[in-house]
Scaffold this active site. Structure first.
Site, PDB file in Angstrom:
ATOM      1  N   SER A  77      57.458  20.245  38.878  1.00  0.00           N
ATOM      2  CA  SER A  77      57.698  21.534  38.251  1.00  0.00           C
ATOM      3  C   SER A  77      56.389  22.309  38.208  1.00  0.00           C
ATOM      4  CB  SER A  77      58.206  21.328  36.825  1.00  0.00           C
ATOM      5  OG  SER A  77      58.199  22.535  36.085  1.00  0.00           O
ATOM      6  N   TYR A  79      56.816  17.722  28.454  1.00  0.00           N
ATOM      7  CA  TYR A  79      57.413  17.854  29.790  1.00  0.00           C
ATOM      8  C   TYR A  79      56.313  18.143  30.820  1.00  0.00           C
ATOM      9  CZ  TYR A  79      60.225  19.804  33.592  1.00  0.00           C
ATOM     10  OH  TYR A  79      60.801  20.074  34.829  1.00  0.00           O
TER      11      TYR A  79
END
Length: 182
Positions: free
Chosen positions: A149, A162
């Protein structure tokens, strides 16, 4: 011959895509199967998994799968056992796609949030690579894809854990390339 076959083919190749019933994982399963690969996928949701497999069969794709909670070491081991059986002990492509995210301010993350995210996003793909290593080697043409990501590269609000997990995946990718690539 269709447009896909004119460009290239994955006929004869095998792939495992984690979290393949929706989102990016679904699109990856469709692409790999569309290029002729035999694909195995997993999901925590049995109903959704069965619906997707039926959908893919209707498109003429060779996709099978099983229910798997990737946060469970036993489930990961069973998954690789199923893949071993399905593909005669050889795997060409491992796509570590499944992940989880919890949006919270840094001070509001609980130890349980941290463990859940790190287990799903880092420990699970790490362990799957270890388990799949013999299958990837046996294929003579093993490839691993990690879905990361932008959060693994830049700071974003409400995503500290995250982001840390995806930054770690980026580094794991580099290290495995260093150790395992020819």
């Amino acid at each position: 011959m269709g447009c896909r076959e004119q460009r290239w083919s994955l006929k004869g190749m095998t792939a495992l895509v984690t979290g393949g019933t929706r989102g990016i994982g679904f699109a990856i399963v469709e692409e790999l199967a569309g290029f002729g690969a035999r694909v195995y996928t997993c999901s925590r949701n049995e109903k959704e998994l069965n619906e997707r497999i039926k959908e893919w069969e209707g498109k003429g794709f060779s996709v099978s799968g099983s229910v798997c909670d990737l946060s469970s070491q036993d489930d990961r081991e069973k998954l690789i056992g199923s893949v071993t059986s399905a593909f005669d002990g050889k795997l060409n492509i491992l796509v570590n796609n499944a992940a989880t995210v919890t949006l919270r301010k840094f001070v509001d993350y609980t130890p349980e949030d941290y463990s859940l995210i790190m287990n799903a996003n880092l420990h699970s793909p790490f362990h799957l690579c270890q388990l799949a290593h013999p299958l990837l080697k046996a294929s003579g043409n093993g490839n691993i894809v990690f879905i990361s990501s932008v959060a693994g590269l830049v700071a974003l609000p409400m995503l500290s854990v995250y982001s840390a997990s995806k930054g770690a995946i980026n580094q794991l990718t580099r290290n495995l390339a260093c150790e395992w690539a020819k």
